[in-house]
Design an enzyme around this catalytic site. Sequence first.
Site, short mmCIF file in Angstrom:
data_model
loop_
_atom_site.label_atom_id
_atom_site.label_comp_id
_atom_site.label_asym_id
_atom_site.label_seq_id
_atom_site.Cartn_x
_atom_site.Cartn_y
_atom_site.Cartn_z
N CYS A 114 0.86 -1.19 0.00
CA CYS A 114 0.00 0.00 0.00
C CYS A 114 0.90 1.24 0.00
O CYS A 114 1.90 1.28 0.72
CB CYS A 114 -0.90 0.00 1.24
N HIS A 157 -9.23 -3.45 -2.84
CA HIS A 157 -8.23 -2.77 -2.01
C HIS A 157 -8.58 -1.29 -1.87
O HIS A 157 -8.50 -0.72 -0.78
CB HIS A 157 -6.84 -2.94 -2.65
N GLU A 158 -9.05 -0.69 -2.99
CA GLU A 158 -9.38 0.75 -2.95
C GLU A 158 -10.65 1.02 -2.16
O GLU A 158 -10.71 1.95 -1.36
CB GLU A 158 -9.52 1.31 -4.38
N HIS A 161 -10.15 1.20 1.47
CA HIS A 161 -9.68 2.49 1.96
C HIS A 161 -10.85 3.42 2.28
O HIS A 161 -10.77 4.23 3.20
CB HIS A 161 -8.76 3.18 0.94
#
EC number: 3.5.1.88
Length: 187
Positions: A114, A157-158, A161
Amino acid sequence: MITMDTIIREGNPTLREVAKEVSVPLSDEDIKLGEEMMEFLHNSQDPVKAEELGLRGGVGLAAPQLDISKRIIAVHVPSGDLENPEPTLSAVMYNPKILSHSVQDACLGEGEGCLSVDREVPGYVVRHNKITLSYVDAAGVKQKIRLKNYEAIVVQHEIDHLNGVMFYDHINQENPYALKDGVLVIE
Ligand SMILES: O=CN(O)C[C@@H](CC1CCCC1)C(=O)N1NCCC[C@H]1C(=O)Nc1ccccn1
Ligand code: NI
């Protein structure tokens, strides 16, 4: 212009917040932010610019990584073969939402990293192999797409966030490389 100095690192509480939806129609500010996020990804994958600007190559970026707690992500996944310059996925996504997903799980054989984490955290990050996703695109049009394998991993993954989740939250503490039966390992 977004550089590595713009990207906040673990420890900054914004990375643990649940980001807010953006209003539609999109504001000029949110459209501009999306453009800058995509420009960062392009620059980070350009050997000359990345070198010049000291950028770590990235395939995705989420607004909270810029200390902006808004539900905006950018993804730019290169095709991988130099012959075909077309990316397999390139989009700025506003208010992305996973509508449904496969039973099949998957993870990257190399684990994940990351741009907001300046250390290696080894282990498998198990995610859904396929997802059906809705989002508003940069033109303000609602999109609904299906993704699988690497592209699906990147988008998950995004979206993590946007929900204050870091990739290592998914790693099995007892055995980082533990895998349940049937999890697809993507090399
Ligand atoms: O939230 C977003 N991030 O933290 C940027 C991350 C996003 C990816 C990590 C795993 C799935 C999505 C990112 O891109 N990386 N992680 C840290 C260093 C490497 C870099 C990367 O994978 N680069 C890359 C890969 C293929 C081709 C070109 N570049
Ligand atoms: Ni990240």
